[in-house]
Motif scaffolding. Structure first.
Motif, PDB file in Angstrom:
ATOM      1  N   UNK A 264       0.847  -1.193   0.000  1.00 49.28           N
ATOM      2  CA  UNK A 264       0.000   0.000   0.000  1.00 49.28           C
ATOM      3  C   UNK A 264       0.886   1.247   0.000  1.00 49.28           C
ATOM      4  N   UNK A 265       0.435   2.253  -0.728  1.00 51.79           N
ATOM      5  CA  UNK A 265       1.185   3.497  -0.777  1.00 51.79           C
ATOM      6  C   UNK A 265       2.245   3.566  -1.848  1.00 51.79           C
ATOM      7  N   UNK A 266       2.436   2.466  -2.578  1.00 49.98           N
ATOM      8  CA  UNK A 266       3.428   2.482  -3.654  1.00 49.98           C
ATOM      9  C   UNK A 266       3.035   3.487  -4.723  1.00 49.98           C
ATOM     10  N   UNK A 267       1.733   3.554  -5.027  1.00 51.49           N
ATOM     11  CA  UNK A 267       1.228   4.493  -6.024  1.00 51.49           C
ATOM     12  C   UNK A 267       0.250   5.467  -5.362  1.00 51.49           C
ATOM     13  N   UNK A 268       0.150   6.663  -5.928  1.00 51.46           N
ATOM     14  CA  UNK A 268      -0.765   7.672  -5.394  1.00 51.46           C
ATOM     15  C   UNK A 268      -2.190   7.133  -5.349  1.00 51.46           C
ATOM     16  N   UNK A 269      -2.858   7.335  -4.211  1.00 59.31           N
ATOM     17  CA  UNK A 269      -4.235   6.891  -4.067  1.00 59.31           C
ATOM     18  C   UNK A 269      -4.406   5.421  -3.768  1.00 59.31           C
ATOM     19  N   UNK A 270      -3.293   4.704  -3.614  1.00 61.41           N
ATOM     20  CA  UNK A 270      -3.360   3.258  -3.346  1.00 61.41           C
ATOM     21  C   UNK A 270      -3.328   3.026  -1.837  1.00 61.41           C
ATOM     22  N   UNK A 271      -4.498   2.774  -1.252  1.00 62.76           N
ATOM     23  CA  UNK A 271      -4.603   2.655   0.199  1.00 62.76           C
ATOM     24  C   UNK A 271      -4.422   1.234   0.712  1.00 62.76           C
ATOM     25  N   UNK A 272      -4.465   0.256  -0.187  1.00 64.32           N
ATOM     26  CA  UNK A 272      -4.340  -1.149   0.234  1.00 64.32           C
ATOM     27  C   UNK A 272      -3.291  -1.851  -0.617  1.00 64.32           C
ATOM     28  N   UNK A 273      -2.814  -2.974  -0.116  1.00 59.17           N
ATOM     29  CA  UNK A 273      -1.875  -3.784  -0.890  1.00 59.17           C
ATOM     30  C   UNK A 273      -2.531  -4.244  -2.195  1.00 59.17           C
TER      31      UNK A 273
END
Length: 318
Positions: free
Chosen positions: A232-241
């Protein structure tokens, strides 16, 4: 007789001056097309090798048309050749199967592994506006697969596996235009494969609202690929794995390479990996656990490093 001493001293100085030149080892590293993430990795490895060995090993990065070519060139290359490819292709080459049928060569049996590099990771990127949150939702949508790449071939395979063949509109656009096409609504999503974080996915997530799809355990099993989790957090707006699939990739050489060079390449890679990860996040997904994804014999020089580092290899890898 005394004139011999000055001559001896001159000879000693000359020998010392010559030592660094003699110690320098040049290696060719062949990976992928210029501009690709894997070519960038090669440049980073070259810089790390120069820094980590004090210039004793100089790596020249050479452009490649792909993994199959890299393997085929083993037949004509010497002990200075390092190349990248999915381990599965090494097995196919050594067995004379698939794209290597009728092209077998004893040189393929001499291929040896050095270390893993970031895996080819599948990304299924959908615009938030499409409303798609799983594979079933892709029905009736317009998807860009690209042409001729692993990601395109793999993406097409998954559409067939998951009941979407003929139910998705395939956009006739090059992958290089994916982000622009997504932003202007020409497509609902695109498929890409590369090490994560993938530059085109970073761009898409930063400039448009997107959802990167996760696969179920059943879908991963059907794909016959390795399971990989993008944190999670690898990409903008990505809140979950994101749970997806990957194809392992590693660096290889052959038995023509001397043990000391293979040892230094392997040691310097692992000791410099933290620094590589600071420069590019895709290296942070590489750890010794990835060695299990390389079912190929390792070079004796690399084996020496792993033994010293307390990193276990299987009997089949030795």
């Amino acid at each position: 007789m005394h004139f011999l001493k000055p001559l001896a001293a001159v000879a000693s100085v000359a020998a010392l001056l010559a030592t660094p030149v003699l110690a320098e080892t040049r290696v060719t590293y062949k990976s992928a097309k210029t501009g690709s993430s894997y070519y960038q990795m090669g440049v980073q490895i070259a810089e790390a090798m120069k820094a980590g060995t004090g210039g004793d090993i100089i790596v020249t990065v050479e452009e490649s048309q792909g993994s199959v070519q890299n393997v085929m060139e083993v037949k004509a290359r010497g002990g200075d050749y390092v190349f990248t490819t999915p381990p599965a292709l090494v097995g196919l080459a050594q067995g004379g199967k698939a794209m290597f049928e009728g092209k077998g060569d004893p040189a393929f049996d001499e291929i040896r592994a050095l270390f893993p590099i970031p895996s080819l990771t599948m990304h299924f990127v959908m615009s938030k506006a499409s409303g798609v949150t799983d594979f079933a939702g892709m029905e009736g949508k317009t998807i860009l697969l690209g042409k001729g790449s692993f990601g395109a071939t793999e993406g097409e395979k998954y559409l067939g596996l998951f009941g979407l063949e003929g139910k998705v509109n395939i956009a006739d656009v090059e992958l290089s235009g994916a982000v622009a096409a997504l932003k202007n609504g020409q497509i609902d999503g695109f498929v890409t494969a590369g090490s994560y974080p993938a530059p085109n996915v970073i761009e898409a997530a930063a400039s448009a609202d997107v959802t990167v799809l996760s696969l179920t355990d059943e879908q991963i099993e059907a794909s016959k690929r390795a399971r990989l989790v993008i944190p999670a957090g690898t990409y903008a707006g990505q809140d979950a794995d994101i749970v997806t699939t990957s194809l392992p990739v590693a660096a290889f050489t052959t038995t023509k390479m001397d043990d000391d060079t293979a040892y230094e390449l392997t040691r310097t890679f692992w000791e410099g990996k933290a620094g590589l990860g600071q420069d590019a996040a895709w290296w942070n997904g590489v750890d010794p656990a990835l060695l299990a994804t390389v079912p190929v014999r390792f070079h004796p020089g690399a084996q020496r490093y792993y033994e010293e580092a307390g990193i276990a290899l299987t009997d089949d890898q030795k």
